[in-house]
Design a protein around this motif. Structure first.
Motif, PDB file in Angstrom:
ATOM      1  N   MET A   1       0.834  -1.183   0.000  1.00 50.70           N
ATOM      2  CA  MET A   1       0.000   0.000   0.000  1.00 50.70           C
ATOM      3  C   MET A   1       0.880   1.248   0.000  1.00 50.70           C
ATOM      4  SD  MET A   1      -3.263   0.929   2.399  1.00 50.70           S
ATOM      5  CE  MET A   1      -2.422   1.362   3.905  1.00 50.70           C
ATOM      6  N   LYS A   2       0.456   2.263  -0.748  1.00 53.91           N
ATOM      7  CA  LYS A   2       1.221   3.499  -0.832  1.00 53.91           C
ATOM      8  C   LYS A   2       1.130   4.287   0.469  1.00 53.91           C
ATOM      9  CE  LYS A   2       0.983   4.206  -5.745  1.00 53.91           C
ATOM     10  NZ  LYS A   2       0.771   5.154  -6.820  1.00 53.91           N
ATOM     11  N   LYS A   3       2.173   5.029   0.721  1.00 54.09           N
ATOM     12  CA  LYS A   3       2.248   5.884   1.895  1.00 54.09           C
ATOM     13  C   LYS A   3       1.341   7.101   1.695  1.00 54.09           C
ATOM     14  CE  LYS A   3       5.765   8.223   4.620  1.00 54.09           C
ATOM     15  NZ  LYS A   3       7.185   8.549   4.731  1.00 54.09           N
ATOM     16  N   LEU A   4       0.644   7.499   2.738  1.00 51.36           N
ATOM     17  CA  LEU A   4      -0.224   8.667   2.715  1.00 51.36           C
ATOM     18  C   LEU A   4       0.518   9.839   3.352  1.00 51.36           C
ATOM     19  CD1 LEU A   4      -3.093   9.767   2.105  1.00 51.36           C
ATOM     20  CD2 LEU A   4      -3.723   9.056   4.425  1.00 51.36           C
ATOM     21  N   ILE A   5       0.515  10.991   2.652  1.00 47.47           N
ATOM     22  CA  ILE A   5       1.227  12.174   3.144  1.00 47.47           C
ATOM     23  C   ILE A   5       0.288  13.372   3.132  1.00 47.47           C
ATOM     24  CG2 ILE A   5       3.136  13.783   2.746  1.00 47.47           C
ATOM     25  CD1 ILE A   5       4.665  11.484   1.436  1.00 47.47           C
ATOM     26  N   LEU A   6       0.254  14.086   4.245  1.00 49.82           N
ATOM     27  CA  LEU A   6      -0.479  15.328   4.348  1.00 49.82           C
ATOM     28  C   LEU A   6       0.464  16.465   3.972  1.00 49.82           C
ATOM     29  CD1 LEU A   6      -2.936  17.059   5.215  1.00 49.82           C
ATOM     30  CD2 LEU A   6      -2.046  16.945   7.564  1.00 49.82           C
ATOM     31  N   ALA A   7       0.081  17.250   2.954  1.00 47.24           N
ATOM     32  CA  ALA A   7       0.915  18.357   2.468  1.00 47.24           C
ATOM     33  C   ALA A   7       0.572  19.635   3.224  1.00 47.24           C
ATOM     34  CB  ALA A   7       0.712  18.536   0.966  1.00 47.24           C
ATOM     35  N   SER A   8       0.622  19.570   4.533  1.00 48.68           N
ATOM     36  CA  SER A   8       0.232  20.712   5.362  1.00 48.68           C
ATOM     37  C   SER A   8       0.868  20.611   6.735  1.00 48.68           C
ATOM     38  CB  SER A   8      -1.295  20.736   5.517  1.00 48.68           C
ATOM     39  OG  SER A   8      -1.699  21.714   6.435  1.00 48.68           O
ATOM     40  N   GLY A   9       1.250  21.760   7.258  1.00 54.82           N
ATOM     41  CA  GLY A   9       1.755  21.806   8.622  1.00 54.82           C
ATOM     42  C   GLY A   9       0.668  22.160   9.621  1.00 54.82           C
ATOM     43  N   GLN A  19      -7.979  11.669  13.858  1.00 54.44           N
ATOM     44  CA  GLN A  19      -9.333  11.318  14.288  1.00 54.44           C
ATOM     45  C   GLN A  19      -9.949  10.282  13.343  1.00 54.44           C
ATOM     46  OE1 GLN A  19     -11.778  14.766  15.071  1.00 54.44           O
ATOM     47  NE2 GLN A  19     -13.661  13.628  14.832  1.00 54.44           N
ATOM     48  N   GLY A  20      -9.596  10.366  12.060  1.00 57.66           N
ATOM     49  CA  GLY A  20     -10.071   9.398  11.075  1.00 57.66           C
ATOM     50  C   GLY A  20      -9.311   8.085  11.095  1.00 57.66           C
ATOM     51  N   LYS A  21      -8.388   7.946  12.044  1.00 57.39           N
ATOM     52  CA  LYS A  21      -7.609   6.709  12.237  1.00 57.39           C
ATOM     53  C   LYS A  21      -6.743   6.369  11.021  1.00 57.39           C
ATOM     54  CE  LYS A  21      -9.385   5.923  16.295  1.00 57.39           C
ATOM     55  NZ  LYS A  21      -8.667   6.470  17.418  1.00 57.39           N
ATOM     56  N   LEU A  22      -6.233   7.400  10.353  1.00 56.42           N
ATOM     57  CA  LEU A  22      -5.370   7.191   9.195  1.00 56.42           C
ATOM     58  C   LEU A  22      -3.906   7.208   9.612  1.00 56.42           C
ATOM     59  CD1 LEU A  22      -7.145   9.502   6.624  1.00 56.42           C
ATOM     60  CD2 LEU A  22      -7.165   7.009   6.667  1.00 56.42           C
ATOM     61  N   GLU A  23      -3.122   6.372   8.969  1.00 58.00           N
ATOM     62  CA  GLU A  23      -1.676   6.402   9.161  1.00 58.00           C
ATOM     63  C   GLU A  23      -1.105   7.272   8.059  1.00 58.00           C
ATOM     64  OE1 GLU A  23       0.320   2.688   9.646  1.00 58.00           O
ATOM     65  OE2 GLU A  23      -1.324   1.860  10.850  1.00 58.00           O
ATOM     66  N   PHE A  24      -0.359   8.306   8.445  1.00 54.13           N
ATOM     67  CA  PHE A  24       0.156   9.255   7.464  1.00 54.13           C
ATOM     68  C   PHE A  24       1.385   9.943   8.022  1.00 54.13           C
ATOM     69  CE2 PHE A  24      -2.599  11.532  10.278  1.00 54.13           C
ATOM     70  CZ  PHE A  24      -2.037  12.786  10.419  1.00 54.13           C
ATOM     71  N   THR A 177     -13.357  13.508   2.704  1.00 53.65           N
ATOM     72  CA  THR A 177     -11.959  13.170   2.429  1.00 53.65           C
ATOM     73  C   THR A 177     -11.725  11.674   2.600  1.00 53.65           C
ATOM     74  OG1 THR A 177     -11.237  15.385   3.099  1.00 53.65           O
ATOM     75  CG2 THR A 177      -9.565  13.642   3.092  1.00 53.65           C
ATOM     76  N   ILE A 178     -12.245  11.099   3.675  1.00 52.03           N
ATOM     77  CA  ILE A 178     -12.085   9.651   3.914  1.00 52.03           C
ATOM     78  C   ILE A 178     -12.733   8.866   2.785  1.00 52.03           C
ATOM     79  CG2 ILE A 178     -12.705   7.731   5.459  1.00 52.03           C
ATOM     80  CD1 ILE A 178     -10.542   9.510   6.686  1.00 52.03           C
ATOM     81  N   ARG A 179     -13.925   9.274   2.366  1.00 56.07           N
ATOM     82  CA  ARG A 179     -14.612   8.561   1.272  1.00 56.07           C
ATOM     83  C   ARG A 179     -13.817   8.640  -0.026  1.00 56.07           C
ATOM     84  NH1 ARG A 179     -17.933   9.031   5.061  1.00 56.07           N
ATOM     85  NH2 ARG A 179     -19.824   7.851   5.278  1.00 56.07           N
ATOM     86  N   GLU A 180     -13.259   9.796  -0.312  1.00 57.26           N
ATOM     87  CA  GLU A 180     -12.455   9.937  -1.530  1.00 57.26           C
ATOM     88  C   GLU A 180     -11.166   9.118  -1.433  1.00 57.26           C
ATOM     89  OE1 GLU A 180     -13.659  11.196  -4.162  1.00 57.26           O
ATOM     90  OE2 GLU A 180     -15.175  12.631  -3.514  1.00 57.26           O
ATOM     91  N   LEU A 181     -10.566   9.040  -0.248  1.00 53.10           N
ATOM     92  CA  LEU A 181      -9.354   8.234  -0.084  1.00 53.10           C
ATOM     93  C   LEU A 181      -9.611   6.755  -0.345  1.00 53.10           C
ATOM     94  CD1 LEU A 181      -7.700   9.928   3.022  1.00 53.10           C
ATOM     95  CD2 LEU A 181      -6.698   9.721   0.737  1.00 53.10           C
ATOM     96  N   LYS A 182     -10.833   6.304  -0.076  1.00 48.81           N
ATOM     97  CA  LYS A 182     -11.176   4.903  -0.331  1.00 48.81           C
ATOM     98  C   LYS A 182     -11.014   4.568  -1.815  1.00 48.81           C
ATOM     99  CE  LYS A 182     -14.256   4.223   3.566  1.00 48.81           C
ATOM    100  NZ  LYS A 182     -15.640   3.991   4.024  1.00 48.81           N
ATOM    101  N   THR A 183     -11.201   5.549  -2.695  1.00 45.98           N
ATOM    102  CA  THR A 183     -11.027   5.294  -4.126  1.00 45.98           C
ATOM    103  C   THR A 183      -9.551   5.106  -4.483  1.00 45.98           C
ATOM    104  OG1 THR A 183     -10.872   7.623  -4.841  1.00 45.98           O
ATOM    105  CG2 THR A 183     -13.102   6.646  -4.639  1.00 45.98           C
ATOM    106  N   PHE A 184      -8.662   5.507  -3.564  1.00 46.59           N
ATOM    107  CA  PHE A 184      -7.222   5.267  -3.704  1.00 46.59           C
ATOM    108  C   PHE A 184      -6.808   3.991  -2.980  1.00 46.59           C
ATOM    109  CE2 PHE A 184      -7.569   9.729  -4.649  1.00 46.59           C
ATOM    110  CZ  PHE A 184      -6.504  10.027  -5.475  1.00 46.59           C
ATOM    111  N   GLU A 185      -7.797   3.289  -2.441  1.00 42.81           N
ATOM    112  CA  GLU A 185      -7.590   2.068  -1.668  1.00 42.81           C
ATOM    113  C   GLU A 185      -6.796   2.323  -0.401  1.00 42.81           C
ATOM    114  OE1 GLU A 185      -6.225  -1.065  -4.261  1.00 42.81           O
ATOM    115  OE2 GLU A 185      -7.837  -0.655  -5.682  1.00 42.81           O
ATOM    116  N   VAL A 186      -7.091   3.454   0.247  1.00 43.80           N
ATOM    117  CA  VAL A 186      -6.476   3.783   1.557  1.00 43.80           C
ATOM    118  C   VAL A 186      -7.423   3.288   2.627  1.00 43.80           C
ATOM    119  CG1 VAL A 186      -5.808   5.656   3.103  1.00 43.80           C
ATOM    120  CG2 VAL A 186      -5.213   5.763   0.666  1.00 43.80           C
TER     121      VAL A 186
END
Length: 186
Positions: A1-9, A19-24, A177-186
């Motif tokens: 699975m690809k790594k998830l990165i938040l482009a924000s500080g 809160q969405g229980k995502l690993e990033f 955002t979580i729903r859209e990430l599901k289309t990336f198989e996150v």
């Protein structure tokens, strides 16, 4: 699975993804955030979110990147982050007793796929006294926030009603955002 990165500080966006229980991980974008403020607010936030995500994707092309941007708009005027107390005062006086729109644009990118969207929430403020504005500015809270307030902090005391997704105002429409990430198989 690809790594998830938040482009924000942004600590608020980080907290929402947690809160969405995502690993990033986080890789802050360094793009210029100046935009043509004559464009509609939805286009501005989508453009900025895309710029941020593309900037980070250049450094992490094997990952899925989330870029986001939030702005406040009232009567067609875009309110960004205030540069000083005078600007913060002017913005808060403008918002006092009025409805305004908060837009958050989100860009989710990988080498193979792009999703770009925005959400809009209408926020209604109580009438603010000069003393309330002075005290709020003295707290320091307005200075890193679009429109000079944070709904998740002391700025919540000014909010009469909201129409839409609360998290859009915080800085990331989490459920979408979580729903859209599901289309990336996150």
């Amino acid at each position: 699975m690809k790594k998830l990165i938040l482009a924000s500080g942004s600590p608020r966006r980080k907290q929402l993804l947690e809160q969405g229980k995502l690993e990033f991980s986080i890789s802050t974008s360094t793009v210029d955030e100046n935009v043509d403020e004559t464009k509609p607010p939805n286009e501005v936030v989508e453009e900025l979110a895309m710029r941020k995500a593309k900037d980070v994707l250049l450094r992490h092309d094997d990952s899925i990147i989330i870029g986001a941007d939030t702005i406040v708009s009232i009567n067609g005027q875009i309110l960004g982050k205030p540069n000083n107390e005078t600007e913060a005062t002017e913005m808060l006086q403008l918002l006092s007793g009025n409805d305004h729109d908060v837009y958050t644009g989100v860009a989710i990118l990988s080498k193979m796929k792009t999703v770009l969207f925005h959400e809009k929430t209408v926020v209604s403020f109580w009438e603010l006294t000069n003393e309330e504005i002075i005290q709020y500015i003295a707290s320091g809270e307005p200075f890193d926030k679009a429109g000079s307030y944070g709904i998740q902090g002391l700025g919540a005391l000014f909010v009469k009603k909201i129409y839409g997704d609360y998290f859009t105002v915080v800085g990331l429409p989490l459920a979408r955002t979580i729903r859209e990430l599901k289309t990336f198989e996150v």
